[in-house]
Motif scaffolding. Structure first.
Motif, mmCIF file in Angstrom:
data_model
loop_
_atom_site.group_PDB
_atom_site.id
_atom_site.type_symbol
_atom_site.label_atom_id
_atom_site.label_comp_id
_atom_site.label_asym_id
_atom_site.label_seq_id
_atom_site.Cartn_x
_atom_site.Cartn_y
_atom_site.Cartn_z
ATOM 1 N N GLU A 78 40.043 35.889 39.846
ATOM 2 C CA GLU A 78 38.974 36.238 39.461
ATOM 3 C C GLU A 78 39.100 36.325 37.757
ATOM 4 O O GLU A 78 38.265 36.034 37.008
ATOM 5 C CB GLU A 78 38.587 37.952 39.385
ATOM 6 N N GLN B 181 36.749 34.106 35.233
ATOM 7 C CA GLN B 181 36.199 34.859 34.001
ATOM 8 C C GLN B 181 36.620 34.327 32.708
ATOM 9 O O GLN B 181 35.681 34.192 31.768
ATOM 10 C CB GLN B 181 36.520 36.407 33.966
ATOM 11 N N ARG C 235 33.964 30.589 33.086
ATOM 12 C CA ARG C 235 32.932 31.449 33.140
ATOM 13 C C ARG C 235 31.600 30.856 33.141
ATOM 14 O O ARG C 235 30.838 31.369 33.641
ATOM 15 C CB ARG C 235 32.989 32.158 31.604
ATOM 16 N N GLN D 134 30.888 29.079 36.861
ATOM 17 C CA GLN D 134 30.738 30.089 38.116
ATOM 18 C C GLN D 134 29.626 29.708 39.042
ATOM 19 O O GLN D 134 30.184 29.774 40.312
ATOM 20 C CB GLN D 134 30.756 31.627 37.617
ATOM 21 N N ALA E 153 32.074 37.903 42.551
ATOM 22 C CA ALA E 153 30.973 37.903 41.629
ATOM 23 C C ALA E 153 31.398 38.374 40.214
ATOM 24 O O ALA E 153 30.884 37.630 39.135
ATOM 25 C CB ALA E 153 29.807 38.550 42.232
ATOM 26 N N ASP E 154 32.170 39.547 40.178
ATOM 27 C CA ASP E 154 32.783 39.921 38.961
ATOM 28 C C ASP E 154 33.738 40.865 39.078
ATOM 29 O O ASP E 154 34.373 40.910 40.052
ATOM 30 C CB ASP E 154 31.371 40.647 38.108
ATOM 31 N N TRP E 155 34.210 41.430 37.904
ATOM 32 C CA TRP E 155 35.199 42.500 38.195
ATOM 33 C C TRP E 155 35.284 43.529 39.004
ATOM 34 O O TRP E 155 35.854 44.066 39.631
ATOM 35 C CB TRP E 155 35.854 42.851 36.619
ATOM 36 N N THR E 156 33.947 44.290 38.886
ATOM 37 C CA THR E 156 33.518 45.178 39.826
ATOM 38 C C THR E 156 33.525 44.875 41.268
ATOM 39 O O THR E 156 34.450 45.762 42.180
ATOM 40 C CB THR E 156 32.238 45.700 39.567
ATOM 41 N N HIS E 157 33.447 43.675 41.546
ATOM 42 C CA HIS E 157 33.266 43.220 42.933
ATOM 43 C C HIS E 157 34.579 43.274 43.550
ATOM 44 O O HIS E 157 34.960 43.489 44.732
ATOM 45 C CB HIS E 157 32.509 41.934 43.414
#
Length: 228
Positions: A31, A35, A39, A42, A86-90
Motif C-alpha cells: 500500500e 500511495q 499514486r 492506481q 483502495a487506501d490506507w483505511t482499507h
C-alpha cells in the motif's frame, strides 16, 4: 482478548506469530508503494491486478474488441487482488482484522500451511464473486475474502486453540457465528452501510466465498497438518 486466551500459559497482549506479522507488513508495504510511487496509476493497477469478472467473459471482451490476456494473465488476478487495497483505511482494517484470526490459524497450522490456507480462501472468494457477478467490469481488491476464510477457520478452533479438536461444521458456535457474519455482509453489501464515502463498495460475495472456504478447508488442512 480473553476470547482468544490459550490454556497452559500466559499470552502476551497482541502477540502474533511471525508469519502473520510478515503478511501484515507485506500488505502495508504494498500500500505504501501504491500511495507514494504509483499514486496516479492506481486505477490502472486496480484493473490490471485486481479481480475483474469481465476479464473472463468472452461476450464482454468480444463486444469491446479487447483481449483478456493469456492463461497467466487470467490466473494472476485470483491471487494478486488480495495484496492491493483502495487506501490506507482499507488495508488497515484488513490488517487489524487479520491479526487475531490469522494468529489462531497460524498457531495451529504453522507458517507454510497458513499461507496456503490464506491464498486458497482468497481464491475461493474470487471464484464465488465471479460466479455471481459475471461480466462485471468493476475490479475487486483487498484481502477481505482471505481474512474472512481465516475467520471461518478460527471459529472452528476457538477456544480449543492449536491442539484441541475442531468444532463440527454444524455445531452451535459455528452456525451462530456464520449466520451473523453472512447477514452482516449481505446487509452491508446491498446497502453500502458503513462503507464510507466514495465509489468503493463491499464485495460481500467474495467475503462469503472466502468464509465458507475457511470453514470447509479447516478439516482437510487439519488432517494434512497432522501427517507432517
Amino acid at each position: 482478548m480473553a476470547f482468544f486466551h490459550q490454556p497452559g500459559g500466559r499470552q502476551p497482549f497482541l502477540r502474533a506469530p511471525a508469519i502473520v506479522l510478515l503478511l501484515a507488513a507485506l500488505l502495508l508495504a504494498i500500500e505504501a508503494l501504491l500511495q507514494f510511487s504509483y499514486r496516479y496509476e492506481q486505477e490502472q493497477l486496480f484493473h490490471q491486478f485486481g479481480f475483474v469478472p469481465a476479464r473472463y467473459s468472452h461476450a464482454f471482451l468480444a463486444a469491446r474488441s479487447i483481449s483478456g490476456g493469456n492463461l497467466f494473465d487470467r490466473a494472476l488476478p485470483f491471487v494478486s487482488y488480495m495484496f492491493i487495497h483502495a487506501d490506507w483505511t482499507h488495508v488497515a482494517v484488513n490488517t487489524i482484522w487479520m491479526l487475531p484470526f490469522g494468529s489462531v490459524v497460524a498457531r495451529r497450522y504453522g507458517a507454510f500451511l497458513f499461507v496456503v490456507f490464506f491464498l486458497l480462501c482468497g481464491i475461493a472468494g474470487a471464484a464465488l464473486h465471479l460466479a455471481l457477478n459475471w461480466g462485471s467490469p468493476s475490479p475487486v481488491i483487498g484481502a477481505s475474502a482471505a481474512v474472512s476464510g481465516l475467520m471461518g477457520a478460527a471459529f472452528r478452533m476457538i477456544p480449543e486453540g492449536p491442539y484441541g479438536p475442531l468444532h463440527p461444521l454444524f455445531s452451535r458456535i459455528v452456525i451462530v457465528w456464520s449466520v451473523m457474519w453472512i447477514v452482516l455482509n449481505v446487509f452491508v453489501g446491498l446497502t453500502g452501510f458503513g462503507s464510507g464515502p466514495g465509489v468503493h463498495t463491499v464485495a460481500w460475495e467474495a467475503h462469503v466465498g472466502g468464509y465458507f472456504a475457511g470453514l470447509l478447508l479447516a478439516g482437510p488442512l487439519d488432517a494434512l497438518h497432522a501427517r507432517w
